[in-house]
Design a protein around this motif. Structure first.
Motif: not given
Lengths: 245, 245
Positions: B19-40
């Motif tokens: 099990v891995i944990i990362l504390f970070c600053n990140c942006q996320v894109e998702y595409s599949g059952r819906a589509k989403s974008f999460l800015a940094s």
DNA sequence: GGGGAGAGATGCCGC
DNA sequence: GCGGCATTTCTCCCC
């Protein structure tokens, strides 16, 4: 690092509203909206900025136990290791976490002000139908979205130009029995409130279960195969191309 | 530690199913059952033993983005830091995580074979009513639990000894409009399948909404104030006393 | 705060 | 795997 130092460090992190992660072996008791007991095993405990507490197992998307935001978190030493007493009000909920073995502690102050942009929801579907009524039929004339009734909210409401009202219930994935009863409730309410009997019910969804289709036929409702829209506009120039993946 | 070393360490942890944990600053894109974008923004990334991936914000119980179990996780260096490409099949879902700044990494091999013991569920309620029919009325005679019908499962089914069938729908918290339509669906199905018109519907719940109560009265159903049982038997001698908290 | 309903729901159980 | 349904659902939105 001894136990007392570790407790001080965690307490300080809690007071700073840091996000805190504990890898540990623990047992968990919960009492509140229900009651539960989880015997000892390896888990990740997650204390968040809003003082919500999540206990995650090595598998699965959801926490096995959790406490809501704004909980009161008490941390005390116990004979073997640590003890968490967590409390939340309205409704009263209590949780005790007995840490048998603390493997790792990690924390960081995290700031996130961004909002998720999401497309492909049921709301997007009803917007699409409202703006493209020909998706239903060439006669369909939409009147309202999210029409409020005492017995619920209608996704799209309109008529066919021939004195028939039309009620549309959208589902972003598979319509089941509950979708049909929901539609039926709206149709009956519209009939009653408008004092008119000519109200047609339509399910708009990409899929429907066999039983739901049967129930839909029993009630003379209609089924339209319509999928939710799925195009995200990204104004971010660092945009990744998911297609290339 | 340089980036390449860090990538190797994380890759090894993934291969070990840690099990891995990362504390970070990140942006996320998702595409599949819906589509989403999460800015940094600052988040915690959670890679689990089953290769599910959760992205948690500093607040809230649920992940803001996630990927299901058995995902394929690819980790590559990018100009600034790290890049995750995650893929899942059936349905096809893709996620890209751009890590702008990796604050902390922590991982551990976790083993948890215990099962949650939970009481106070709706199932416990229907069991309680089945075993204590006087909670409904002194005439109530239960016949089945979880009676199967094509149009759904009845929580408790029985009769009153006077030729009236009784259908009970339990809710562990507040009964709403959907509970009434659900009950109505069962009552109608029983009437049809048994070819009998004398079927009484009862909602058993600790609370009911005002609109649901009105609809229940419209349909001549009954409401019984019944709460789910909430007594956990603990065979663990290390049991804590939640009452003392 | 109550009420209604969606969710990228998830998870469980039954057929 | 589909289907029906509960969930300590959570979360949002509207009145």
């Amino acid at each position: 690092m001894n136990l007392s130092e570790q407790i001080t460090i965690i307490k300080n992190a809690i007071n700073r509203h840091d996000v805190i992660i504990l890898f540990c072996n623990c047992q968990v008791e919960y009492s509140g909206r229900a009651k539960s007991f989880l015997a000892s095993g390896d888990r990740v405990i997650f204390i968040k900025h809003d003082y919500s507490v999540l206990i995650h197992r090595p598998d699965g998307r959801n926490p096995i136990n959790w406490m809501p935001a704004n909980s009161t978190i008490k941390l005390t030493p116990s004979k073997s290791s640590l003890l968490f007493n967590i409390k939340s009000l309205k409704p009263l909920e209590l949780m005790n976490i007995v840490i048998n073995d603390l493997y790792k502690v990690s924390f960081n102050h995290l700031i996130d002000n961004e909002q998720l942009k999401l497309v492909g929801t049921e709301k997007d579907m009803s917007d699409m139908i409202y703006n493209n009524p020909e998706l239903i039929s060439k006669n369909f004339i939409p009147l309202n979205r999210e029409e409020q009734t005492k017995y619920g909210f209608v996704d799209v409401f309109g008529h066919d130009g021939n004195g028939n009202f039309i009620v549309i219930e959208c589902k972003r994935y598979t319509a089941g029995l509950d979708s049909i009863t929901q539609l039926r409730r709206y149709v009956e309410k519209i009939k009653k409130s408008k004092g008119i009997n000519k109200v047609k019910g339509i399910i708009a969804a990409p899929n429907i279960t066999s039983n739901a289709l049967k129930m839909l036929n029993d009630w003379n409702f209609e089924y339209k195969i319509i999928s939710p829209p799925c195009t995200l506009e990204m104004d971010n120039e660092n945009q990744l191309n998911l297609d290339e993946f």
